[in-house]
Enzyme design. Structure first.
Site, PDB file in Angstrom:
ATOM      1  N   ASP A 140      -5.321 -20.199 -15.464  1.00 39.77           N
ATOM      2  CA  ASP A 140      -6.369 -21.029 -16.065  1.00 39.77           C
ATOM      3  C   ASP A 140      -6.181 -21.108 -17.573  1.00 39.77           C
ATOM      4  OD1 ASP A 140      -9.242 -22.257 -15.795  1.00 39.77           O
ATOM      5  OD2 ASP A 140      -9.348 -20.881 -17.488  1.00 39.77           O
ATOM      6  N   TYR A 163      -7.445 -23.848 -25.857  1.00 41.08           N
ATOM      7  CA  TYR A 163      -6.899 -22.483 -26.021  1.00 41.08           C
ATOM      8  C   TYR A 163      -5.599 -22.479 -26.838  1.00 41.08           C
ATOM      9  CZ  TYR A 163      -9.992 -21.325 -22.035  1.00 41.08           C
ATOM     10  OH  TYR A 163     -11.060 -21.174 -21.180  1.00 41.08           O
ATOM     11  N   LYS A 217      -8.269 -27.843 -19.038  1.00 42.42           N
ATOM     12  CA  LYS A 217      -9.579 -28.454 -19.306  1.00 42.42           C
ATOM     13  C   LYS A 217      -9.488 -29.389 -20.507  1.00 42.42           C
ATOM     14  CE  LYS A 217     -11.279 -23.853 -18.213  1.00 42.42           C
ATOM     15  NZ  LYS A 217     -10.316 -22.991 -18.887  1.00 42.42           N
ATOM     16  N   HIS A 276     -14.292 -29.523 -20.082  1.00 39.73           N
ATOM     17  CA  HIS A 276     -14.568 -28.164 -20.558  1.00 39.73           C
ATOM     18  C   HIS A 276     -16.049 -27.923 -20.850  1.00 39.73           C
ATOM     19  CE1 HIS A 276     -12.320 -24.705 -22.772  1.00 39.73           C
ATOM     20  NE2 HIS A 276     -13.447 -24.266 -22.270  1.00 39.73           N
ATOM     21  N   LEU A 333     -15.445 -10.640 -15.795  1.00 40.25           N
ATOM     22  CA  LEU A 333     -15.693  -9.233 -16.146  1.00 40.25           C
ATOM     23  C   LEU A 333     -16.707  -9.128 -17.289  1.00 40.25           C
ATOM     24  CD1 LEU A 333     -11.950  -8.106 -16.006  1.00 40.25           C
ATOM     25  CD2 LEU A 333     -13.733  -7.454 -14.374  1.00 40.25           C
ATOM     26  N   ILE A 348     -11.082 -15.537 -12.399  1.00 39.66           N
ATOM     27  CA  ILE A 348      -9.871 -15.692 -13.225  1.00 39.66           C
ATOM     28  C   ILE A 348      -9.881 -14.668 -14.367  1.00 39.66           C
ATOM     29  CG2 ILE A 348      -9.245 -18.105 -12.735  1.00 39.66           C
ATOM     30  CD1 ILE A 348     -11.058 -18.893 -15.149  1.00 39.66           C
ATOM     31  N   LYS A 372      -8.939 -12.041 -17.276  1.00 38.87           N
ATOM     32  CA  LYS A 372      -7.864 -12.061 -18.280  1.00 38.87           C
ATOM     33  C   LYS A 372      -7.529 -10.642 -18.718  1.00 38.87           C
ATOM     34  CE  LYS A 372      -7.397 -11.922 -23.081  1.00 38.87           C
ATOM     35  NZ  LYS A 372      -8.165 -11.276 -24.176  1.00 38.87           N
ATOM     36  N   SER A 373      -6.266 -10.377 -18.935  1.00 42.34           N
ATOM     37  CA  SER A 373      -5.853  -9.152 -19.617  1.00 42.34           C
ATOM     38  C   SER A 373      -4.470  -9.383 -20.208  1.00 42.34           C
ATOM     39  CB  SER A 373      -5.798  -7.973 -18.639  1.00 42.34           C
ATOM     40  OG  SER A 373      -5.338  -6.842 -19.347  1.00 42.34           O
ATOM     41  N   ARG A 431      -3.702  -3.529 -16.213  1.00 37.20           N
ATOM     42  CA  ARG A 431      -5.002  -4.133 -15.890  1.00 37.20           C
ATOM     43  C   ARG A 431      -4.836  -5.385 -15.046  1.00 37.20           C
ATOM     44  NH1 ARG A 431      -8.087  -3.375 -21.638  1.00 37.20           N
ATOM     45  NH2 ARG A 431      -8.780  -1.232 -21.321  1.00 37.20           N
ATOM     46  N   ASN A 491      -6.761  -5.722 -11.609  1.00 39.90           N
ATOM     47  CA  ASN A 491      -7.625  -6.873 -11.303  1.00 39.90           C
ATOM     48  C   ASN A 491      -7.102  -7.693 -10.124  1.00 39.90           C
ATOM     49  OD1 ASN A 491      -9.108  -6.047 -13.512  1.00 39.90           O
ATOM     50  ND2 ASN A 491      -8.239  -7.563 -14.914  1.00 39.90           N
TER      51      ASN A 491
HETATM   52  P1  NAD Z   1     -12.966 -11.482 -18.831  1.00 39.45           P
HETATM   53  O1  NAD Z   1     -14.369 -11.338 -18.325  1.00 39.45           O
HETATM   54  O2  NAD Z   1     -11.880 -11.816 -17.885  1.00 39.45           O
HETATM   55  O3  NAD Z   1     -12.656 -10.149 -19.638  1.00 39.45           O
HETATM   56  C1  NAD Z   1     -11.404  -9.975 -20.225  1.00 39.45           C
HETATM   57  C2  NAD Z   1     -11.418  -8.727 -21.105  1.00 39.45           C
HETATM   58  O4  NAD Z   1     -11.851  -7.589 -20.365  1.00 39.45           O
HETATM   59  C3  NAD Z   1      -9.990  -8.400 -21.571  1.00 39.45           C
HETATM   60  O5  NAD Z   1      -9.738  -9.017 -22.784  1.00 39.45           O
HETATM   61  C4  NAD Z   1     -10.015  -6.892 -21.676  1.00 39.45           C
HETATM   62  O6  NAD Z   1     -10.544  -6.524 -22.923  1.00 39.45           O
HETATM   63  C5  NAD Z   1     -10.975  -6.493 -20.613  1.00 39.45           C
HETATM   64  N1  NAD Z   1     -10.375  -6.116 -19.319  1.00 39.45           N
HETATM   65  C6  NAD Z   1      -9.750  -6.925 -18.412  1.00 39.45           C
HETATM   66  N2  NAD Z   1      -9.474  -6.250 -17.296  1.00 39.45           N
HETATM   67  C7  NAD Z   1      -9.916  -4.980 -17.471  1.00 39.45           C
HETATM   68  C8  NAD Z   1      -9.936  -3.835 -16.666  1.00 39.45           C
HETATM   69  N3  NAD Z   1      -9.437  -3.856 -15.432  1.00 39.45           N
HETATM   70  N4  NAD Z   1     -10.482  -2.700 -17.170  1.00 39.45           N
HETATM   71  C9  NAD Z   1     -11.010  -2.673 -18.419  1.00 39.45           C
HETATM   72  N5  NAD Z   1     -11.026  -3.738 -19.244  1.00 39.45           N
HETATM   73  C10 NAD Z   1     -10.495  -4.894 -18.760  1.00 39.45           C
HETATM   74  O7  NAD Z   1     -13.039 -12.520 -20.055  1.00 39.45           O
HETATM   75  P2  NAD Z   1     -12.516 -13.949 -20.442  1.00 39.45           P
HETATM   76  O8  NAD Z   1     -11.117 -13.929 -20.898  1.00 39.45           O
HETATM   77  O9  NAD Z   1     -13.543 -14.501 -21.368  1.00 39.45           O
HETATM   78  O10 NAD Z   1     -12.626 -14.813 -19.080  1.00 39.45           O
HETATM   79  C11 NAD Z   1     -11.563 -14.966 -18.178  1.00 39.45           C
HETATM   80  C12 NAD Z   1     -11.026 -16.378 -18.220  1.00 39.45           C
HETATM   81  O11 NAD Z   1     -12.072 -17.325 -17.971  1.00 39.45           O
HETATM   82  C13 NAD Z   1     -10.522 -16.798 -19.605  1.00 39.45           C
HETATM   83  O12 NAD Z   1      -9.298 -16.195 -19.931  1.00 39.45           O
HETATM   84  C14 NAD Z   1     -10.481 -18.286 -19.448  1.00 39.45           C
HETATM   85  O13 NAD Z   1      -9.345 -18.665 -18.716  1.00 39.45           O
HETATM   86  C15 NAD Z   1     -11.765 -18.538 -18.665  1.00 39.45           C
HETATM   87  N6  NAD Z   1     -12.911 -18.883 -19.540  1.00 39.45           N
HETATM   88  C16 NAD Z   1     -13.422 -20.141 -19.475  1.00 39.45           C
HETATM   89  C17 NAD Z   1     -14.513 -20.504 -20.237  1.00 39.45           C
HETATM   90  C18 NAD Z   1     -15.082 -21.894 -20.122  1.00 39.45           C
HETATM   91  O14 NAD Z   1     -15.888 -22.287 -20.972  1.00 39.45           O
HETATM   92  N7  NAD Z   1     -14.716 -22.640 -19.104  1.00 39.45           N
HETATM   93  C19 NAD Z   1     -15.121 -19.578 -21.106  1.00 39.45           C
HETATM   94  C20 NAD Z   1     -14.578 -18.293 -21.163  1.00 39.45           C
HETATM   95  C21 NAD Z   1     -13.495 -17.951 -20.367  1.00 39.45           C
END
Ligand code: NAD
Length: 284
Positions: A43, A48, A73, A106, A185, A225, A227-228, A233, A237
């Site tokens: 994604d 981005y 998006k 988006h 998360l 989806i 992210k790490s 991790r 995940n």
């Molecule tokens: P997320 O909720 O996936 O959290 C990611 C963060 O959590 C990482 O940076 C890391 O610090 C931590 N993490 C990840 N796995 C972990 C684990 N197993 N243990 C401990 N810590 C861990 O946050 P995100 O990146 O905001 O959301 C995921 C994806 O959603 C984004 O990368 C993007 O692709 C999408 N997104 C879309 C929108 C939108 O407006 N459509 C907004 C935000 C995110």
């Protein structure tokens, strides 16, 4: 991997890898690692600024393109038919692919009807396989779904145990639109990674709080989806398909819902102003 059939028959993985806030210089490595772990859905977004690096990883990863599922998006500044149309071609060029699996609007700002028409047209001509929206809360979602030809296949919303979007799920269910969870998360907010209830449930299965939270969403029918940038991790995940939460555990976790965002209130005027200002910045 579990898949879900979208309302137009396209199959979407229930688990993917998000690349928001991954700097462009790290994105190729992260996507290659994610693919090596087993992720097949990625994604990204025009906003981005890492579509090109996602595309490069996809080009060299060795996995046939048809086994991957790419989501991107259209940003607010590319809103309206003409700009959206040009931006779809730009996303295709940056992603180095002939088609995008899922393209979303988006944010519900600027001329999103024009944007949607451009996506519908690109869908008919084979440049996109499925179209949808993101951050369209129930009121905006009902509006767009009611006046377009193609009901959105997906609405990408903030969903995690603390923001379960119960109302939105009920509404989207009526339209056959799937939810994909962003920040599944909660980026660790509200101490998600050490939450007592998630940890207690996880102990039974040898899983972490993060894994229980993601499993809870998938079992609720919500695609995720996470992210790490760390491969351990990414592996953690991804490791969600060898356990099933019981009905009692699902109920216990449903009670963690706080019913509001951990990030942003899409109904707040100051948030709307922020997005409108962000959408005025030029972007191709
Ligand atoms: P997320 O909720 O996936 O959290 C990611 C963060 O959590 C990482 O940076 C890391 O610090 C931590 N993490 C990840 N796995 C972990 C684990 N197993 N243990 C401990 N810590 C861990 O946050 P995100 O990146 O905001 O959301 C995921 C994806 O959603 C984004 O990368 C993007 O692709 C999408 N997104 C879309 C929108 C939108 O407006 N459509 C907004 C935000 C995110």
């Amino acid at each position: 991997m579990e898949y879900v059939k979208l309302n137009n028959g396209v199959e979407m993985p229930m688990l993917g890898f998000g690349v928001y806030q991954i700097p462009a210089e790290d994105t190729k490595r992260c996507v290659l690692e994610a693919v090596s772990v087993g992720y097949r859905s990625i994604d990204t977004a025009q906003a981005y600024a890492n579509e090109a690096e996602v595309g490069e990883a996809v080009r060299i990863c060795g996995i046939p393109r048809e086994e991957l599922f790419l989501t991107t998006k259209i940003w607010i500044s590319n809103g309206g038919y003409d700009k959206a149309r040009a931006s779809i071609d730009e996303s295709l060029r940056r992603l180095k692919t002939d088609y995008i699996d899922l393209m979303l609007i988006h944010q519900p700002f600027n001329d999103y009807y024009g944007t949607y028409r451009a996506m519908e047209e690109a869908c008919r001509s084979g440049k996109i396989r499925a179209i949808g929206v993101s951050n369209f809360m129930p009121d905006r979602f009902i509006d767009i779904a009611g006046f377009v030809e193609t009901v959105p296949a997906v609405n990408q919303l903030e969903v995690h145990v603390f923001q379960q979007q119960k109302k939105a799920r009920e509404i989207l269910g009526k339209y056959g639109t799937r939810i994909m969870a962003w920040s599944p998360l909660a980026q660790g907010k509200n101490n998600l990674f050490t939450n007592e209830d998630l940890t207690a449930v996880g102990e039974k299965y040898g899983k972490t709080a993060a894994q229980v939270n993601l499993r809870f969403l998938i079992q609720s029918g919500v695609a995720v989806i996470p992210k790490s940038t760390h491969i351990e991790r990414m592996e953690e995940n991804f490791d969600l398909f060898d356990f099933t939460l019981t009905d009692d555990e699902m109920k216990k976790l449903e009670a963690l819902d706080l019913g509001h965002s951990q990030f942003i209130d899409h109904y707040a005027p100051e948030v709307a102003e922020m997005f409108v200002n962000a959408g005025k910045a030029h972007m191709v």
